[in-house]
Design an enzyme around this catalytic site. Structure first.
Site, PDB file in Angstrom:
ATOM      1  N   ALA A   1      -3.646 110.160 -16.849  1.00 19.82           N
ATOM      2  CA  ALA A   1      -2.984 111.450 -16.609  1.00 19.82           C
ATOM      3  C   ALA A   1      -1.551 111.231 -16.157  1.00 19.82           C
ATOM      4  CB  ALA A   1      -3.751 112.270 -15.572  1.00 19.82           C
ATOM      5  N   GLY A   2      -0.959 110.131 -16.584  1.00 18.32           N
ATOM      6  CA  GLY A   2       0.397 109.810 -16.177  1.00 18.32           C
ATOM      7  C   GLY A   2       1.112 109.021 -17.248  1.00 18.32           C
TER       8      GLY A   2
ATOM      9  N   HIS B   1      14.037 105.523  -6.368  1.00 20.52           N
ATOM     10  CA  HIS B   1      14.022 106.301  -7.610  1.00 20.52           C
ATOM     11  C   HIS B   1      15.052 107.425  -7.540  1.00 20.52           C
ATOM     12  CE1 HIS B   1      10.685 104.477  -9.651  1.00 20.52           C
ATOM     13  NE2 HIS B   1       9.794 104.786  -8.729  1.00 20.52           N
TER      14      HIS B   1
ATOM     15  N   GLU C   1      11.013 101.037 -12.291  1.00 21.00           N
ATOM     16  CA  GLU C   1      10.678 100.754 -10.896  1.00 21.00           C
ATOM     17  C   GLU C   1      11.669  99.804 -10.224  1.00 21.00           C
ATOM     18  OE1 GLU C   1       8.256 102.191  -9.219  1.00 21.00           O
ATOM     19  OE2 GLU C   1       7.376 103.278 -10.907  1.00 21.00           O
TER      20      GLU C   1
ATOM     21  N   HIS D   1      10.538 103.404  -1.169  1.00 22.02           N
ATOM     22  CA  HIS D   1      10.328 103.228  -2.613  1.00 22.02           C
ATOM     23  C   HIS D   1      10.784 104.457  -3.398  1.00 22.02           C
ATOM     24  CE1 HIS D   1       7.883 101.744  -6.137  1.00 22.02           C
ATOM     25  NE2 HIS D   1       7.923 103.043  -6.422  1.00 22.02           N
ATOM     26  N   GLU D   2      10.273 105.624  -3.029  1.00 24.58           N
ATOM     27  CA  GLU D   2      10.612 106.841  -3.770  1.00 24.58           C
ATOM     28  C   GLU D   2      12.084 107.196  -3.635  1.00 24.58           C
ATOM     29  OE1 GLU D   2       8.599 107.783  -5.873  1.00 24.58           O
ATOM     30  OE2 GLU D   2       6.802 106.780  -5.115  1.00 24.58           O
TER      31      GLU D   2
ATOM     32  N   TYR E   1       1.647 105.734 -17.463  1.00 22.63           N
ATOM     33  CA  TYR E   1       1.438 104.288 -17.415  1.00 22.63           C
ATOM     34  C   TYR E   1       0.380 103.775 -18.383  1.00 22.63           C
ATOM     35  CZ  TYR E   1       4.484 103.915 -13.379  1.00 22.63           C
ATOM     36  OH  TYR E   1       5.584 103.926 -12.552  1.00 22.63           O
TER      37      TYR E   1
END
Length: 729
Positions: free
Chosen positions: A636-637, A504, A530, A500-501, A639
């Protein structure tokens, strides 16, 4: 998953996927920062040389230098504006801010120390003020907007035009049009929100590191695989030096970063319940309690949105995203809930037949694993078949076959590294190095943020001299570190996370856009970000790739064809509960920012939280659930009013993978051709083109939800009943 640092200041009107800080240069006067950067053309920070005591002076010099550059832009006559005069300074200040802020932000998540936290918390409000001062400079923005009226504007690339449009939009969303008391209130809210998000993150990290589950009775861990026992024994030795025993007989110490592996395999129900309750209540008690922070964040976000002319923060959030409206998002979530709920209820029935009793939340992970093992004949020691070295080798081979990009490990000098396990890779295409990335694979409880993410260090660009600067990034995961003389071993979930990462990262380093602000992952609407990451997950579950991956680290024994065939079913195994959980969080997040309104000082958010999750609940919930207190994605992100983005992007990614299915997954020529088209569109165009148009360029049409439902066996798509494979049930 790319949540990393989005909430932190997005300096100089750019949508930085992650801010970078580059001190580590010794005491550098402001006038020397540019010279120091010229000596390091890759613009990669020297993490290993970071000194917290020097950071404040560097940040102050950065802000002063950037202000001087922007002041020169304001002096450019409106009748003779050029891109080079106006936007090149923005690029220069962007790189300065990358060079002097991002490393500190990065290290605060991967190598937190008390000294770093102190200086970071001290400087964050100053950086927020600095950002707002730039964004609210009307004379500066007048010149950016003025470029759209120049004769040269028609010759700008799509990326240049889109960057200008986004800078103007973001300036308005930063309070550019506000005056007087409204502007003052907006700035105070922005500064306060930055501080609250930082405090939320710090409390969560501290709570993760503080908790310990001590086990002294070997009988309670009788079913536990050796690799988890080894982790528990290693943690015991690290945290409690001098403890006598061994990994087989204990004692053991488990921390919350080991939560998911522990819950999969622990047969002692009481221990599972204790660990579960600790996990869902972390950062909700004592001096680490995030409850009041949550209420204040929601209140201030709502006030901020109204100052900007929006009814709710959710409407404000979607103004910068691909989804057209809150109603469309909630409608799509409801459609996915309906497609998942019956399948999820059926899955609960399966698990209760295996368990022999009513299912509680601390049972779900354990009996899901039991059902997998019994119906799919999966070995308990599956982790031994996925050593990190082989996983990266196979993953990089897949990338080379699909996109023609070779990834090779190079020496990581100590001055570049923040931990002994950090690796450095180069990405080569057509014989040229087109990008670099760091890989930080292992958990470090108490000093490293949990989860996984990819962060941009610097996007692909041309510098002031016209020289190409290649993209660089870092991939951060939280797999269990090597213990007992064994290599790093990954669970299948860890392997999927790495795929997944890496998706990105590919979008960042394989971008062909050289216009700053829209290269790589920058400038992409958040609910489309994503797409490449979720797309890459599909390649893990192809039989040919599992066959390459699944070999025992010590004996070389391969996984049997039967197990490999069964592993392919994991992609949709208990997919109803999995999708329902994602939709529950997406709905709750959206409604918190669109419906919830608490004008009193009384804590009401948890009541609303329970009401929002009720339509998605198939297993009895516990009243003590305080998961919100550690929901870093939202508080804290990046989203907030955007957690639905995972689902939105999965619609895109499933449909994109469908193009490879249509071409024939065993047709290597067709796969390479389709991969080339994917690389030239989704990966290459970055944020220079709206994601809807990017998808149409690749797929030839708009996306549909059908592939997502088919891949997850949801809605009317059939699936096998795993109980039929269990003979002794």
């Amino acid at each position: 998953k790319l949540q990393f640092l989005y909430f932190i200041v997005r300096i100089i009107m750019l949508r930085l996927a992650a801010l970078r800080y580059r001190p580590s240069l010794g005491p550098i006067p402001r006038r020397c920062i540019a010279t120091a950067m010229e000596k390091r053309p890759d613009m990669i920070p020297r993490y290993g040389l970071f000194k917290a005591e020097e950071a404040k002076a560097h940040v102050e010099a950065m802000m002063q230098g950037c202000k001087e550059i922007m002041n020169k832009v304001v002096e450019v006559p409106l009748e003779s504006l050029t891109y080079e005069q106006v936007m090149r300074p923005f690029q220069e200040t962007d790189n300065w801010c990358n060079y002097v802020w991002g490393e500190m932000a990065h290290l605060s998540s991967v190598k937190k120390t008390d000294e770093l936290r102190k200086v970071y918390d001290e400087m964050l409000p100053e950086v927020v003020k600095f950002e707002l001062e730039i964004k609210q400079n009307k004379e500066l923005l007048q010149r950016v907007a003025g470029l759209q009226n120049t004769s040269e504007y028609a010759s700008y690339t799509p990326g240049m035009k889109r960057n200008i449009e986004q800078i103007i939009r973001d300036a308005k969303f930063a309070g550019l049009t506000l005056e007087g008391e409204e502007k003052e209130e907006f700035n105070k809210i922005s500064e306060r929100l930055s501080l609250l998000s930082t405090n939320f993150k710090n409390n969560t990290i501290d709570a993760m590191g503080k908790f310990e589950l001590m086990v002294t009775d070997p009988a309670k861990l009788a079913d536990m695989p050796d690799f988890i026992l080894e982790q528990g024994w290693d943690t015991m030795q690290t945290r409690h030096e001098g403890t006598k025993g061994d990994f087989k007989n204990g004692p053991w110490c488990f921390t919350l970063d080991q939560y998911f592996d522990f819950m999969k395999f622990c047969g002692d129900r009481a221990l599972r319940e204790e660990f579960y309750r600790a996990n869902i209540t972390k950062a909700s008690k004592g001096d680490l309690d995030n409850t009041a922070i949550i209420e204040e964040i929601l209140k201030l976000r709502r006030q901020k949105a109204k100052l900007l002319g929006f009814n709710t923060f959710a409407e404000f959030s979607l103004a910068k995203k691909m989804a057209p409206s809150v109603d469309v998002v909630l409608k799509t979530i409801e459609e996915m809930r309906i497609a998942s709920i019956d399948k999820a209820k059926e899955e609960v029935e399966w698990l209760e037949k295996i368990a022999g009793h009513k299912l509680m939340p601390w049972d779900v992970t354990y009996y899901t694993q039991k059902l997998k093992e019994r119906s799919l004949s999966l070995p308990k020691d599956l982790v031994n078949y996925f050593p990190l070295e082989r996983v990266t080798e196979v993953l990089f081979g897949i990338i080379k076959d699909l996109f023609g990009a070779e990834i090779r490990q190079v020496e990581c000098p100590s001055e570049l590294s923040w931990d002994e396990h950090v690796r450095l890779y180069e990405v080569v295409r057509d014989g040229k190095v087109v990008g670099k990335f760091f890989f930080d694979p292992y958990a470090r409880p108490g000093s490293k943020k949990d989860g996984a993410w990819m962060g941009s260090i610097v996007p692909r660009q041309r510098d002031a001299k016209g020289e190409l600067v290649i993209a660089s990034a870092h991939i951060v995961c939280n797999a269990s570190k090597p213990v007992g003389g064994k290599p790093g071993l990954l669970s299948l979930d860890d392997v999927e996370t790495l795929f997944h990462e890496c998706g990105h990262c590919l979008q960042h380093v394989l971008s062909e856009v050289e216009d700053f602000g829209v290269s790589g992952t920058e400038g992409i609407e958040w609910d489309a970000i994503e797409l490449p990451s979720q797309f890459m997950e599909n390649w893990l579950y192809l039989k040919r790739n599992l066959k390459k991956l699944g070999k025992h680290w010590e004996t070389g024994e391969p996984l049997s064809d039967e197990i490999i065939s069964n592993l392919t079913e994991l992609k949709f195994f208990c997919g109803g509960m999995s999708m329902l959980r994602q939709m529950a969080f997406a709905s709750m997040d959206m409604k918190l920012h669109h419906v919830y309104d608490n004008p009193t000082d009384e804590v009401r958010v948890f009541d609303f939280y329970e009401e929002a999750l009720e339509p998605f609940t198939v297993v009895e919930r516990v009243k003590e659930d305080r998961m919100l207190c550690s929901f870093s994605h939202v508080f804290a992100g990046g989203y907030s009013a955007g957690y639905y983005s995972y689902m939105w992007a999965e619609i895109l990614s499933s449909d994109a993978f469908g193009a490879f299915e249509d071409a024939g997954l065993d047709n290597h020529t067709a796969q390479a051709e389709t991969g080339k088209r994917f690389c030239e569109t989704v990966l290459a165009l970055g944020g220079s083109v709206h994601p809807s148009e990017v998808f149409r360029l690749f797929r030839g049409r708009d996306p549909t939800v059908d592939a997502l439902l088919r891949h997850n066996c949801l809605g009317n798509y059939p699936r096998p009943n795993p109980l039929d494979k269990i003979k002794d049930l």
